[in-house]
Design an enzyme around this catalytic site. Structure first.
Site, PDB file in Angstrom:
ATOM      1  N   LYS A 166      19.166  64.343  33.594  1.00  0.00           N
ATOM      2  CA  LYS A 166      19.031  64.956  34.924  1.00  0.00           C
ATOM      3  C   LYS A 166      17.662  64.631  35.535  1.00  0.00           C
ATOM      4  CE  LYS A 166      22.085  68.647  33.542  1.00  0.00           C
ATOM      5  NZ  LYS A 166      22.279  70.091  33.408  1.00  0.00           N
TER       6      LYS A 166
ATOM      7  N   SER B 250       4.890  56.915  41.124  1.00  0.00           N
ATOM      8  CA  SER B 250       3.774  56.971  40.179  1.00  0.00           C
ATOM      9  C   SER B 250       3.998  55.896  39.124  1.00  0.00           C
ATOM     10  CB  SER B 250       3.745  58.405  39.655  1.00  0.00           C
ATOM     11  OG  SER B 250       3.304  58.519  38.399  1.00  0.00           O
TER      12      SER B 250
ATOM     13  N   HIS C 165      -3.416  56.830  44.728  1.00  0.00           N
ATOM     14  CA  HIS C 165      -2.926  58.097  44.154  1.00  0.00           C
ATOM     15  C   HIS C 165      -3.202  59.272  45.088  1.00  0.00           C
ATOM     16  CE1 HIS C 165      -3.221  61.454  41.144  1.00  0.00           C
ATOM     17  NE2 HIS C 165      -2.084  60.886  40.779  1.00  0.00           N
TER      18      HIS C 165
HETATM   19  P1  NAI Z   1       3.914  72.317  36.177  1.00  0.00           P
HETATM   20  O1  NAI Z   1       4.892  72.006  35.092  1.00  0.00           O
HETATM   21  O2  NAI Z   1       2.624  72.930  35.767  1.00  0.00           O
HETATM   22  O3  NAI Z   1       4.588  73.293  37.214  1.00  0.00           O
HETATM   23  C1  NAI Z   1       5.743  72.946  37.927  1.00  0.00           C
HETATM   24  C2  NAI Z   1       6.072  74.032  38.918  1.00  0.00           C
HETATM   25  O4  NAI Z   1       6.572  75.179  38.218  1.00  0.00           O
HETATM   26  C3  NAI Z   1       4.857  74.530  39.731  1.00  0.00           C
HETATM   27  O5  NAI Z   1       5.242  74.764  41.054  1.00  0.00           O
HETATM   28  C4  NAI Z   1       4.497  75.826  39.025  1.00  0.00           C
HETATM   29  O6  NAI Z   1       3.833  76.745  39.873  1.00  0.00           O
HETATM   30  C5  NAI Z   1       5.877  76.326  38.634  1.00  0.00           C
HETATM   31  N1  NAI Z   1       5.839  77.286  37.519  1.00  0.00           N
HETATM   32  C6  NAI Z   1       5.210  77.133  36.342  1.00  0.00           C
HETATM   33  N2  NAI Z   1       5.424  78.211  35.558  1.00  0.00           N
HETATM   34  C7  NAI Z   1       6.207  79.047  36.270  1.00  0.00           C
HETATM   35  C8  NAI Z   1       6.783  80.327  36.018  1.00  0.00           C
HETATM   36  N3  NAI Z   1       6.577  80.987  34.874  1.00  0.00           N
HETATM   37  N4  NAI Z   1       7.542  80.902  36.976  1.00  0.00           N
HETATM   38  C9  NAI Z   1       7.738  80.286  38.155  1.00  0.00           C
HETATM   39  N5  NAI Z   1       7.217  79.064  38.458  1.00  0.00           N
HETATM   40  C10 NAI Z   1       6.473  78.449  37.521  1.00  0.00           C
HETATM   41  O7  NAI Z   1       3.635  71.039  37.064  1.00  0.00           O
HETATM   42  P2  NAI Z   1       3.769  69.503  36.671  1.00  0.00           P
HETATM   43  O8  NAI Z   1       5.187  69.117  36.642  1.00  0.00           O
HETATM   44  O9  NAI Z   1       2.952  69.268  35.464  1.00  0.00           O
HETATM   45  O10 NAI Z   1       3.074  68.800  37.922  1.00  0.00           O
HETATM   46  C11 NAI Z   1       1.685  69.016  38.163  1.00  0.00           C
HETATM   47  C12 NAI Z   1       1.228  68.327  39.402  1.00  0.00           C
HETATM   48  O11 NAI Z   1       1.232  66.955  39.227  1.00  0.00           O
HETATM   49  C13 NAI Z   1       2.046  68.558  40.668  1.00  0.00           C
HETATM   50  O12 NAI Z   1       1.144  69.050  41.631  1.00  0.00           O
HETATM   51  C14 NAI Z   1       2.551  67.182  41.068  1.00  0.00           C
HETATM   52  O13 NAI Z   1       2.629  66.976  42.482  1.00  0.00           O
HETATM   53  C15 NAI Z   1       1.463  66.327  40.481  1.00  0.00           C
HETATM   54  N6  NAI Z   1       1.867  64.947  40.258  1.00  0.00           N
HETATM   55  C16 NAI Z   1       1.380  63.990  41.092  1.00  0.00           C
HETATM   56  C17 NAI Z   1       1.675  62.662  40.881  1.00  0.00           C
HETATM   57  C18 NAI Z   1       1.153  61.604  41.798  1.00  0.00           C
HETATM   58  O14 NAI Z   1       1.246  60.442  41.461  1.00  0.00           O
HETATM   59  N7  NAI Z   1       0.626  61.929  42.957  1.00  0.00           N
HETATM   60  C19 NAI Z   1       2.507  62.237  39.738  1.00  0.00           C
HETATM   61  C20 NAI Z   1       3.003  63.341  38.956  1.00  0.00           C
HETATM   62  C21 NAI Z   1       2.674  64.633  39.196  1.00  0.00           C
END
Ligand code: NAI
Length: 355
Positions: A230, A146, A122
């Site tokens: 989507k 993932s 991970h």
């Molecule tokens: P999230 O839903 O909290 O945010 C998604 C994006 O939207 C971010 O860039 C955030 O800054 C932006 N955002 C949020 N509110 C906003 C607003 N009001 N205006 C403008 N931009 C806004 O993130 P999510 O989808 O929960 O993902 C969290 C983390 O999980 C990510 O860093 C992702 O890389 C990581 N991840 C890693 C996995 C792995 O296996 N390595 C698998 C799944 C996710």
């Protein structure tokens, strides 16, 4: 007086606690340092789903042999702009950083680099990697596989993972723009975060074992893709690019986080790096990104919003605030980090949705 449920730590303090715990689990100091930097960064950005909440799980996997402690990594250059970094199931953050270094070197030579990572564990929040590329005046795109824990649109069984995509670009002033999202309504880590806080989740995030929407984070059996078909399509794209393309297990064949905890995960990740100066004047490009930010900030907010943020800005603001004021983490995580317990032996063999 209500008891505080969070503690605020300086960045170096949180880093040290995480590093010490991972070393106790068996990770080499330099690898533990890379993971600690990464998790501290995630918490600092407010991405608590991928911060210190993961240490217990990482420690258990490391202690039980599910991460190669001395990975024999190699970089296989397959063309002027393409290559595969073989990670030998080393700890994800270390492997992802080493692969990124190769990709950065390649893009500087050829203008574009498409580098896949084959066999890693991970890798956490992808923003960490693309941000480093953008800090070197590059456009960075990253995506990774993932665990299969998402119900396809119209389906009642899990097939794809939360397959995240991250994008970063340099701007003239300030930190690069970094946008980073799971292709599910919420990342699995957000469910974990809700579990650690014993908080309900919205009924739009996930379904229970009967395929019905649930608000109980402990009953989650499948996550939902963003925007129905989507998001479902995007997660397929990520799976093809970071799995099928690299000859790795794909779709429902991708290993589960908590299953077979003493075996390597064999996960894939893909970087696409672009040198903007091969397409346009770099300074002009950065000025236009600056203008994009200014344009978005100038837009009149809708009712109920204080301002329009550029995509990802919230995390950048969180990061800046936490550097000045400290990083807030859950008290129970802090108690664990400073305790002598290496891990709670709670994940192994329990499948993706371990209680
Ligand atoms: P999230 O839903 O909290 O945010 C998604 C994006 O939207 C971010 O860039 C955030 O800054 C932006 N955002 C949020 N509110 C906003 C607003 N009001 N205006 C403008 N931009 C806004 O993130 P999510 O989808 O929960 O993902 C969290 C983390 O999980 C990510 O860093 C992702 O890389 C990581 N991840 C890693 C996995 C792995 O296996 N390595 C698998 C799944 C996710």
């Amino acid at each position: 007086m209500t008891e505080l449920t969070t503690v605020t730590l300086a960045s170096n303090e949180l880093h040290q606690l995480i590093q010490t715990k991972l070393e106790k689990a068996g990770l080499h100091s330099s690898h533990a340092d890379e993971v600690a930097k990464h998790l501290t960064f995630a918490d600092a950005c407010g991405i608590h789903s991928h911060g210190a909440v993961r240490v217990d799980y990482y420690a258990e996997r490391i202690a039980k042999g599910g991460v190669t402690l001395d990975p024999k990594t190699t970089f296989e250059k397959t063309g002027p702009s393409t290559g595969i970094f073989h990670g030998d199931n080393g700890v994800g953050q270390y492997v992802a950083n080493e692969a990124l270094k190769e990709a950065v070197q390649m893009v500087k030579e050829s203008g574009v680099a498409v580098v896949g990572i084959s066999k890693m564990s991970h890798s956490g929040a992808l923003s960490y990697y693309v941000k480093q590329a953008a800090e070197q005046n590059l456009i960075g795109i990253a995506m990774c596989q993932s665990d299969p824990m998402v119900v396809p649109f119209g389906g009642s069984e899990n097939y794809y993972g939360t397959n995240p995509i991250a994008f970063a670009a340099p701007r003239k002033e300030g930190a690069p723009i970094v946008f980073d999202m799971a292709t599910t309504v919420q990342a699995w880590g957000k469910v974990l975060d809700a579990r650690s806080k014993n908080k309900e989740i919205p009924d739009t995030w996930a379904v229970d074992k009967d395929g019905k929407p649930t608000t109980d984070p402990h009953k989650v059996h499948g996550l939902l893709p963003i925007s129905g078909p989507k998001g479902y399509g995007l997660m397929m794209m990520v799976d093809i690019l970071s799995g099928v393309l690299l000859g790795l297990p794909f779709g429902k064949r991708v290993s589960s986080m908590y299953d077979k905890i003493s075996e390597g995960r064999n996960l894939g990740q893909l970087y696409i790096l672009i040198d903007p100066s091969r397409f346009t004047d770099l300074e002009e490009f950065k000025e236009k990104i600056e203008l994009t930010v200014a344009d978005l900030h100038d837009i009149k907010p809708a009712e109920g919003f204080d301002q329009v943020y550029y995509p990802g800005e919230i995390s950048v603001l969180n990061y800046e605030k936490s550097q000045a004021e400290g990083i807030e983490i859950e008290k129970n995580i802090y108690e664990y980090l400073k305790s002598d317990t290496v891990h709670f032996d709670q994940y192994g063999g329990k499948g993706a949705f371990a209680e």
